[in-house]
Design an enzyme around this catalytic site. Structure first.
Site, mmCIF file in Angstrom:
data_model
loop_
_atom_site.group_PDB
_atom_site.id
_atom_site.type_symbol
_atom_site.label_atom_id
_atom_site.label_comp_id
_atom_site.label_asym_id
_atom_site.label_seq_id
_atom_site.Cartn_x
_atom_site.Cartn_y
_atom_site.Cartn_z
ATOM 1 N N SER A 142 0.830 -1.209 0.000
ATOM 2 C CA SER A 142 0.000 0.000 0.000
ATOM 3 C C SER A 142 0.859 1.251 0.000
ATOM 4 O O SER A 142 1.971 1.258 0.550
ATOM 5 C CB SER A 142 -0.877 -0.010 1.253
ATOM 6 O OG SER A 142 -1.447 1.259 1.459
ATOM 7 N N TYR A 167 -2.262 -0.645 10.013
ATOM 8 C CA TYR A 167 -2.499 -1.146 8.650
ATOM 9 C C TYR A 167 -1.222 -0.994 7.818
ATOM 10 O O TYR A 167 -0.743 -1.948 7.197
ATOM 11 C CB TYR A 167 -3.672 -0.386 7.999
ATOM 12 C CG TYR A 167 -3.790 -0.651 6.522
ATOM 13 C CD1 TYR A 167 -4.192 -1.905 6.052
ATOM 14 C CD2 TYR A 167 -3.477 0.331 5.573
ATOM 15 C CE1 TYR A 167 -4.277 -2.162 4.687
ATOM 16 C CE2 TYR A 167 -3.569 0.083 4.217
ATOM 17 C CZ TYR A 167 -3.974 -1.165 3.771
ATOM 18 O OH TYR A 167 -4.048 -1.423 2.430
HETATM 19 N N1 LIG Z 1 -8.464 -0.122 -2.439
HETATM 20 C C1 LIG Z 1 -7.369 0.600 -2.178
HETATM 21 O O1 LIG Z 1 -7.363 1.826 -2.332
HETATM 22 C C2 LIG Z 1 -6.105 -0.083 -1.719
HETATM 23 C C3 LIG Z 1 -4.966 0.714 -1.554
HETATM 24 C C4 LIG Z 1 -3.790 0.114 -1.130
HETATM 25 C C5 LIG Z 1 -3.753 -1.248 -0.891
HETATM 26 N N2 LIG Z 1 -4.890 -1.994 -1.045
HETATM 27 C C6 LIG Z 1 -4.789 -3.428 -0.774
HETATM 28 O O2 LIG Z 1 -5.287 -4.126 -1.910
HETATM 29 C C7 LIG Z 1 -5.915 -5.332 -1.495
HETATM 30 C C8 LIG Z 1 -7.342 -5.392 -2.018
HETATM 31 O O3 LIG Z 1 -8.034 -4.259 -1.528
HETATM 32 P P1 LIG Z 1 -9.561 -3.986 -1.815
HETATM 33 O O4 LIG Z 1 -9.727 -2.520 -1.905
HETATM 34 O O5 LIG Z 1 -10.026 -4.846 -2.923
HETATM 35 O O6 LIG Z 1 -10.183 -4.447 -0.412
HETATM 36 P P2 LIG Z 1 -11.443 -5.386 -0.104
HETATM 37 O O7 LIG Z 1 -11.650 -5.306 1.364
HETATM 38 O O8 LIG Z 1 -12.575 -5.019 -0.992
HETATM 39 O O9 LIG Z 1 -10.916 -6.819 -0.513
HETATM 40 C C9 LIG Z 1 -10.200 -7.663 0.371
HETATM 41 C C10 LIG Z 1 -10.906 -9.010 0.413
HETATM 42 O O10 LIG Z 1 -10.159 -9.865 1.253
HETATM 43 C C11 LIG Z 1 -11.054 -10.661 1.993
HETATM 44 N N3 LIG Z 1 -10.401 -11.109 3.222
HETATM 45 C C12 LIG Z 1 -10.103 -10.365 4.307
HETATM 46 N N4 LIG Z 1 -9.537 -11.133 5.249
HETATM 47 C C13 LIG Z 1 -9.456 -12.393 4.736
HETATM 48 C C14 LIG Z 1 -8.968 -13.624 5.231
HETATM 49 N N5 LIG Z 1 -8.449 -13.726 6.457
HETATM 50 N N6 LIG Z 1 -9.049 -14.722 4.441
HETATM 51 C C15 LIG Z 1 -9.580 -14.622 3.200
HETATM 52 N N7 LIG Z 1 -10.079 -13.486 2.683
HETATM 53 C C16 LIG Z 1 -10.006 -12.375 3.437
HETATM 54 C C17 LIG Z 1 -12.242 -9.754 2.279
HETATM 55 O O11 LIG Z 1 -13.429 -10.485 2.527
HETATM 56 C C18 LIG Z 1 -12.325 -8.928 1.005
HETATM 57 O O12 LIG Z 1 -13.280 -9.454 0.109
HETATM 58 C C19 LIG Z 1 -5.832 -5.351 0.025
HETATM 59 O O13 LIG Z 1 -4.688 -6.087 0.387
HETATM 60 C C20 LIG Z 1 -5.650 -3.901 0.387
HETATM 61 O O14 LIG Z 1 -4.991 -3.747 1.626
HETATM 62 C C21 LIG Z 1 -6.054 -1.442 -1.462
#
Ligand SMILES: NC(=O)c1ccc[n+]([C@@H]2O[C@H](COP(=O)([O-])OP(=O)(O)OC[C@H]3O[C@@H](n4cnc5c(N)ncnc54)[C@H](O)[C@@H]3O)[C@@H](O)[C@H]2O)c1
Length: 361
Positions: A142, A167
């Site tokens: 991130s 985080y």
């Molecule tokens: N969206 C953003 O702006 C952003 C920015 C930086 C990093 N990220 C990273 O990108 C990745 C995806 O983000 P996103 O926005 O799609 O988030 P999101 O929360 O929509 O997707 C994450 C998914 O992981 C699943 N999950 C959580 N814990 C779990 C576990 N223990 N076992 C199995 N599944 C699990 C959740 O149910 C969810 O569907 C994440 O790692 C997030 O930290 C996102």
């Protein structure tokens, strides 16, 4: 390729799955479908990919009714035993770990889940990749790892060792853990520092979703740091295109890496990290104006102080990804917000809106 994507009921996971399926990869998706935000949205994303959740059993594969090359398994990445079993069953070529407890602010009040999923769960992914000899592990880091760093734009070549939320610390820990596995076991790993991702099927806990919903419902929006925020908003298709470029070109050892002047972006091990951001930050108030223009309704803004764990400015240096993999995000905030609003209105069956007066507190 046969690719495992974790977090496929999530926002980015949904889009990545669609993209890889369309180009003909075989995808196995896993997600624990937790209730951090509206589970119905997660179910709808799965359904859109042909996965029916009714009758779904934990750890039992479900085949997509739309894509013969897609299988989904409801599974928690902290469940090491069953995770290992699925690695054994499928013999993946590559793994993309997107499953995580996301959200900066939530980590101030719910720290444990960040260690459980983002640290212990990620360790399970690393261990499985090691033992089942996965060719390449790609994982979500991130932009928040830059923390107190104010050297703009944020470059992977600069040190990012001062996180300001658990985080961010968990994501930085992932990079350190990945490096260790790349070094010890020659596991190829690529960490991707995503910058504020937005777009259709987006997350209800993020600014675009919260603002759009509140504006359409005539409720006030909270604008933090009195609007003095710059965010490098990045459209989800650009993120997914970037991930695809990365999956196709696994990390290699950097033979020029100098241990006396260590570049944090690569290593003598097959390890690397990339920013994926648009590289064009937008002022938060301009972002709100863009939403107002597109929904044809004014926001009622409540100006608020800075929140703990947050940073005032993010901006990705995108030259590394461009130079190494010849990829640069393309979509403007205008186009991206337009596409989000179109999706939001369709998904929530919203017809038309009329302009309202603006009230600034
Ligand atoms: N969206 C953003 O702006 C952003 C920015 C930086 C990093 N990220 C990273 O990108 C990745 C995806 O983000 P996103 O926005 O799609 O988030 P999101 O929360 O929509 O997707 C994450 C998914 O992981 C699943 N999950 C959580 N814990 C779990 C576990 N223990 N076992 C199995 N599944 C699990 C959740 O149910 C969810 O569907 C994440 O790692 C997030 O930290 C996102």
């Amino acid at each position: 390729m046969k690719i495992l994507i974790t977090g496929t009921a999530g926002f980015i996971g949904y889009h990545l799955t669609q993209k890889l399926l369309k180009r003909g990869d075989t995808v196995v998706g896993i997600d624990n479908i937790n209730d951090y935000y509206d589970v119905k949205l997660k179910h709808a994303r799965l359904l859109d990919a042909g996965i029916k959740v009714s009758g779904m059993v934990y750890n039992k594969p479900v085949c997509s009714t739309k894509h013969p090359n897609y299988t989904f398994i409801k599974l928690d990445i902290t469940d090491k035993e069953n995770l290992q079993q699925q690695f054994q069953n499928y013999q993946f070529d590559a793994v993309c770990n997107l499953a995580a407890q996301a959200g900066v602010r939530y980590s101030l009040t719910n720290p444990d889940v960040y260690i459980d999923t983002n640290v212990k769960g990620f360790l399970n992914i690393l261990e499985c990749c090691r033992h089942f000899k996965i060719n390449h592990l790609v994982y979500a880091s991130s932009s928040s790892v830059y923390g107190l760093n104010k050297k703009m734009p944020f470059s992977e070549h600069n040190i990012a060792d001062h996180p300001v939320s658990l985080y961010a610390a968990s994501k930085k820990a992932n990079e350190m853990m990945a490096h260790t596995y790349s070094h010890l076991f020659n596991l190829r790993t690529t960490g991707l520092r995503f910058f504020t991702v937005y777009g259709p099927w987006g997350r209800p806990d993020m600014a675009l979703f919260i603002f759009t919903k509140a504006i359409l419902e005539g409720r006030p929006i909270e604008v933090f740091n009195n609007g003095n925020m710059l965010r490098d908003f990045t459209y989800v298709d650009d993120i997914v295109e970037g991930i695809t470029h990365v999956i196709d070109q696994p990390a290699e050892t950097n033979f020029l890496w100098d241990a006396k002047d260590p570049d944090p972006a690569t290593s003598s091990a097959p390890f690397r990290v990339f920013n994926i951001g648009r590289g064009a930050p937008v002022n938060l108030l301009d972002f709100v104006s863009e939403i107002e223009a597109q929904v044809n309704k004014k926001a009622i803004k409540t100006l608020m102080p800075m929140q703990d764990g947050d940073v005032a400015e993010t901006c990705a240096d995108v030259s590394n990804l461009d130079e190494m993999l010849n990829y640069k995000p393309q979509v403007s905030v205008h186009t991206g917000v337009e596409r989000f609003i179109a999706w939001y209105k369709k998904y929530y069956h919203i017809k038309s809106t009329s302009p309202e007066p603006v009230l600034v507190h």
